[in-house]
Motif scaffolding. Structure first.
Motif, PDB file in Angstrom:
ATOM      1  N   GLU A 792       0.831  -1.200   0.000  1.00  0.00           N
ATOM      2  CA  GLU A 792       0.000   0.000   0.000  1.00  0.00           C
ATOM      3  C   GLU A 792       0.868   1.254   0.000  1.00  0.00           C
ATOM      4  O   GLU A 792       0.572   2.239  -0.691  1.00  0.00           O
ATOM      5  N   LEU A 795       2.365   1.788  -3.555  1.00  0.00           N
ATOM      6  CA  LEU A 795       1.398   2.367  -4.495  1.00  0.00           C
ATOM      7  C   LEU A 795       1.211   3.849  -4.217  1.00  0.00           C
ATOM      8  O   LEU A 795       1.126   4.663  -5.157  1.00  0.00           O
ATOM      9  N   VAL A 860      -5.033  -6.499  -3.952  1.00  0.00           N
ATOM     10  CA  VAL A 860      -4.514  -6.140  -5.277  1.00  0.00           C
ATOM     11  C   VAL A 860      -4.365  -7.414  -6.101  1.00  0.00           C
ATOM     12  O   VAL A 860      -4.490  -8.527  -5.597  1.00  0.00           O
ATOM     13  N   GLU A 884      -3.679  -2.660  -9.208  1.00  0.00           N
ATOM     14  CA  GLU A 884      -4.800  -2.389  -8.319  1.00  0.00           C
ATOM     15  C   GLU A 884      -6.060  -3.034  -8.863  1.00  0.00           C
ATOM     16  O   GLU A 884      -6.330  -3.013 -10.054  1.00  0.00           O
ATOM     17  N   ASN A 885      -6.848  -3.605  -7.948  1.00  0.00           N
ATOM     18  CA  ASN A 885      -8.105  -4.233  -8.343  1.00  0.00           C
ATOM     19  C   ASN A 885      -9.066  -3.187  -8.858  1.00  0.00           C
ATOM     20  O   ASN A 885      -9.120  -2.070  -8.359  1.00  0.00           O
TER      21      ASN A 885
END
Length: 893
Positions: A792, A795, A860, A884-885
């Motif tokens: 996280e 990102l 993710v 990322e989803n």
């Protein structure tokens, strides 16, 4: 696949675009003027599935009314003109008889056609329809949207998207763009709306003689229940059904309901799912809780009667979600249903609130809470305890709370509920002790008392709980005490906040239950309000909780009365009014203030909350509690205020909290400057999850406040670097040599330092430890104890680098590290650096070890980049890119 578009000329010379799709009994679908586009609608997340479902079982005829979509953009001024559109399409398609389906704004014209051409209409199905356009235009939502459209067309169309999908979702913005393709802002011009207001089919509705179904979705607020009931009363023998949610929640279910009605007796209704003898099936079983006890309580006959009614409701819910209820099972014995989709089986129990209507509620499980003293426990066992807002108060203290006869006239609180002041009459709320009537049960109102300021203004005050006082400072752009109490989530958090302390709320002068007709709204006047409240508490010191516009006068009060303020919490506020910069959406509403004050407040709530229940209540509270003149005067005072010179004088312990979202209107640099100017102030950033209000979110907003008040919030100190296994993040600027050539040495290093500070803050926010002595250009190195947090953070770092114009290579590996002083070493660190070098600019690569650790927790996707040879590493390392989803579309409740 988009159907072929055809055109037909109306009797008055307007070209109308239409389509014909599917096979089966014909249905003519009259949609809304504002969302009709016979070509684009098939790709929309609501209209596409809706129309596709109709076309599965029927021949579907669709057209764009004049002024919309692909038809001539000539706005019709009378209802008769829109009837001409329908007549032209029907004449061209050649169907002698067909079913008619209409939704919302398409209903009045459809009623007029059905009344005049009864021989052609076999059945009539209406979704959230009405007969008179004036009724729609007079709803608060319509007035808000039409006023907004006259000021900002883009914002208004996205607001309509909020109505359909909810605030802050991608679908809301997409729907706004779609509406702008369907119709232009001229449809919302006041001169045209005057024509629209005359469209009235109420005199024609009684002439409809065909079977008619009218469906009202409870979630469609822009069309009120009364409007739909009036229509059902006008049309003879019309069937009326109430459905949860909105038709946009599940358009296929809405279509099936309509198809089942219009095809009834034709033989082409959508068949009920057949029970399969084998294969994958989702099974739902529902049974009444404590049926034996309820039978004893209600009696056999009454229980069976209620069970039969509920059984019918549940079977309707099951069918709406494409399930098959098993016949022969009656509630009390249980309801059994099968589904071909697990999602639909889960959604069906989601309407459990409908199941419980009319049934005695089971006692809730008591929440975990702190233990009370033995005396309090005895009172609780005897059911003699008081709620937090019903605590007994001690009388007789000088200038304190208690018997009004004992309190001083100028500085004491009158321990009675005060009169409604100017502007307070005819308010929406019930009297003292009774709240929010009307179906939701009785809600206790807070006990209101009054404090008198030194200049004679009456200030409404209420307290919750016992302990050291925490005083919340009000602002003139917020709702008052009673309004806050009407919002369940805020009320719960206030009661929770009052466990272990006395929470003090008050309405400032000009707001809510305090004196409304006042001239002096200066910063000094606000300090006098606070002084009267604090003096009335009878405590030597208080804690102050401050947000938004209250910052300058709170800082002034704390600086001038250092002996009265123990702790100061400044949440998303400023010391200078000019440091507040409202977001664009609010700036664009300025013209609406003078045009229509009520609409301005309602639109403001829409922007902040969307059309949620909280937003509706907040808008209602603003209209009732906030006076326009007082608001404008107070805001002007705020904009000109400046307490920056007082910051070094603050002697109380201070916490500065910065809300990261842009809606706050305050930059992080402003918040940092505020914290830096206050001696020994603590600084914390947070991301609010509960709307704009301070009391709407516990975990990220109020929990840190409680920790600070209870001295449980530790002063920041750098975490100790680990020895042993760690998750290692390495970040490096992509093409730093070329960027240095392009920017120059000094400019590049300046940008790199700024980015370095931003990345270190991101790392700390994700519970990581940045290694000192590493500066971007040489790379940023950080260690974490969690693979999820490392991903996280990576990102977020990537986004920060992109925003700064310095894209990053990012790599993550996990392994043992060696700690030496303020650095970490080891082969795992080298591998993280090598993986970083493999990544593209802005990309996050992780090793197979990290992917295994975070596969189910990081939320993710990981895309395989295969095995890679790394310089200096003896074995190949498989690496994965983090993606990322895509957030799945969530259904509205």
């Amino acid at each position: 696949m988009e159907p072929a578009v055809h055109y037909v000329m109306t009797a008055d010379g307007v070209r109308i675009a239409y389509t014909v799709t599917g096979n089966g009994p014909p249905i003519l679908f009259c949609s809304e003027l504002v969302s009709s586009h016979v070509q684009l609608e098939w790709s929309q997340p609501v209209m596409g599935p809706l129309l596709s479902e109709f076309a599965r079982y029927n021949t579907l005829i669709r057209f764009d009314p004049r002024g919309s979509g692909l038809s001539d953009r000539v706005l019709g001024q009378t209802l008769d003109e829109f009837v001409l559109d329908i007549e032209a399409v029907v004449g061209r398609t050649g169907f002698r008889e067909f079913a008619l389906v209409a939704v919302q704004l398409g209903t009045p014209a459809a009623i007029a056609f059905a009344a005049r051409h009864a021989e052609q209409v076999s059945r009539f199905a209406i979704g959230d329809g009405f007969a008179r356009m004036a009724d729609l235009l007079n709803t608060p939502q319509s007035r808000t949207l039409t006023a907004a459209a006259q000021n900002d067309w883009v914002m208004a169309t996205e607001a309509i998207g909020y109505v359909v999908f909810g605030s802050g979702r991608e679908e809301s913005r997409d729907w706004g763009a779609y509406i702008r393709s369907c119709i232009g802002p001229e449809a919302f011009a006041p001169t045209y709306l005057d024509f629209v207001a005359t469209w009235d089919a109420s005199d024609l509705a009684p002439m409809i003689g065909v079977p008619t179904l009218i469906v009202k979705h409870q979630g469609v607020q822009v069309v009120t229940m009364e409007m739909v009931k009036d229509l059902a009363t006008l049309i003879p023998n019309a069937q009326f059904a109430i459905v949860q949610g909105t038709w946009a929640d599940n358009p296929e279910v809405f279509a099936r309901r309509m198809i089942a009605f219009v095809n009834s007796g034709v033989g082409d209704a959508p068949p009920a799912p057949e029970l399969s003898s084998s294969g994958l099936t989702a099974i739902l079983f529902a049974d009444i809780v404590d049926s034996t006890a309820l039978t004893e309580r209600l009696g056999d006959a009454a229980f069976r009667e209620k069970a039969r009614e509920l059984d019918g409701t549940l079977r309707s819910v099951i069918r709406e979600h494409a399930g098959t209820p098993i016949e022969g099972k009656l509630l009390g014995d249980g309801v059994l249903a099968v589904f071909t989709s697990a999602r639909q089986a889960i959604e069906a129990p989601g309407l459990r609130h409908r199941w419980r209507r009319g049934w005695p509620s089971a006692p809730p499980r008591p929440p975990r809470r702190r233990r009370h003293s033995r005396g309090q426990q005895r009172l609780r066992r005897r059911r003699q305890h008081r709620l937090t807002h019903q605590r007994s108060v001690r009388a007789g203290r000088s200038a304190g709370i208690g018997d009004g006869a004992l309190a001083g006239a100028d500085i004491g609180w009158r321990a009675v509920r005060g009169p409604r002041r100017a502007g307070g009459e005819g308010r929406r709320r019930a009297g003292a002790g009774v709240g929010g009537g009307g179906g939701g049960g009785v809600m206790e109102q807070p006990r209101i008392q009054y404090a008198k300021t030194s200049d004679g203004v009456s200030i409404a005050v209420c307290t919750l709980g016992e302990g050291h006082p925490l005083v919340f400072l009000p602002v003139t752009n917020s709702i008052g005490i009673e309004g806050l109490w009407q919002i369940p989530g805020i009320r719960r958090n206030l009661e929770r906040l009052a466990e272990g302390r006395r929470v003090v709320l008050y309405d400032g002068r000009g707001v809510g239950l305090s004196t409304r007709d006042v001239e002096d709204l200066s910063t000094d006047a606000s300090e006098r309000d606070l002084e009267a409240v604090v003096d009335g508490l009878g405590m030597s010191t208080v804690d102050l909780l401050v947000s938004t516009f209250a910052g300058p006068f709170a800082i002034s009060f704390a600086a001038h009365r250092p002996d009265r303020v123990r702790k100061l919490i400044l949440v998303s506020t400023v010391c200078r009014g000019r440091d507040f910069h409202p977001p664009r959406e609010l700036r664009d509403l300025r013209n609406l203030v003078e045009i229509n004050w009520e609409l301005y407040l309602q639109t403001q709530s829409l922007i902040m909350y969307g059309w949620t229940e909280e937003g509706r209540r907040w808008a209602e509270g603003l209209v009732s509690d906030v006076n326009k003149d007082a608001y404008l005067k107070s805001f002007a005072v705020f904009r000109n205020s400046d307490a920056s010179n007082l910051l070094p004088q603050l002697a109380c312990r201070t916490l500065v909290m910065h809300w990261r979202e842009r809606q706050a209107g305050i930059s992080i640099e402003t918040s940092k400057d505020l914290a830096a100017a206050i001696p020994n102030a603590r600084f914390l950033t947070f991301s609010r999850q509960g709307g704009m209000t301070l009391f709407g979110d516990w975990d990220s907003t109020l929990a840190p406040v409680v920790a600070f008040l209870d001295d449980d919030l530790p002063r920041y100190k750098e975490p100790q670097l680990p020895s042993g296994t760690a998750i290692i993040l390495f970040a490096d600027i992509a093409d730093s040599t070329a960027l240095t050539e392009h920017l120059g040495d000094a400019a590049f290093r300046a940008k790199a330092r700024d980015l370095d500070g931003a990345l270190r803050e991101v790392i700390r926010e994700h519970a990581g430890t940045a290694i000192e002595g590493k500066l971007l250009g040489d790379g940023v190195l950080a260690v974490f104890t969690s693979a999820r947090q490392a991903i996280e953070a990576a990102l977020a770092c990537g986004k920060a680098g992109g925003d700064a114009g310095l894209p990053l290579h990012l790599g993550i590996h996990a392994g043992d590290v060696i700690r030496e002083e303020n650095n970490v070493y080891g082969g795992a660190v080298n591998i993280a650096s090598r993986i970083s070098g493999l990544s593209a600019a802005g990309e996050v690569l992780v090793s197979d070890v990290v992917r295994t650790l975070a596969r189910t927790s990081a939320g993710v996707r990981f895309e395989d980049r295969g095995e890679q040879e790394l310089k200096g590493v003896g074995e190949v390392v498989r690496v994965w890119v983090v993606a990322e989803n895509q957030e799945p579309r969530t259904e509205n409740p």
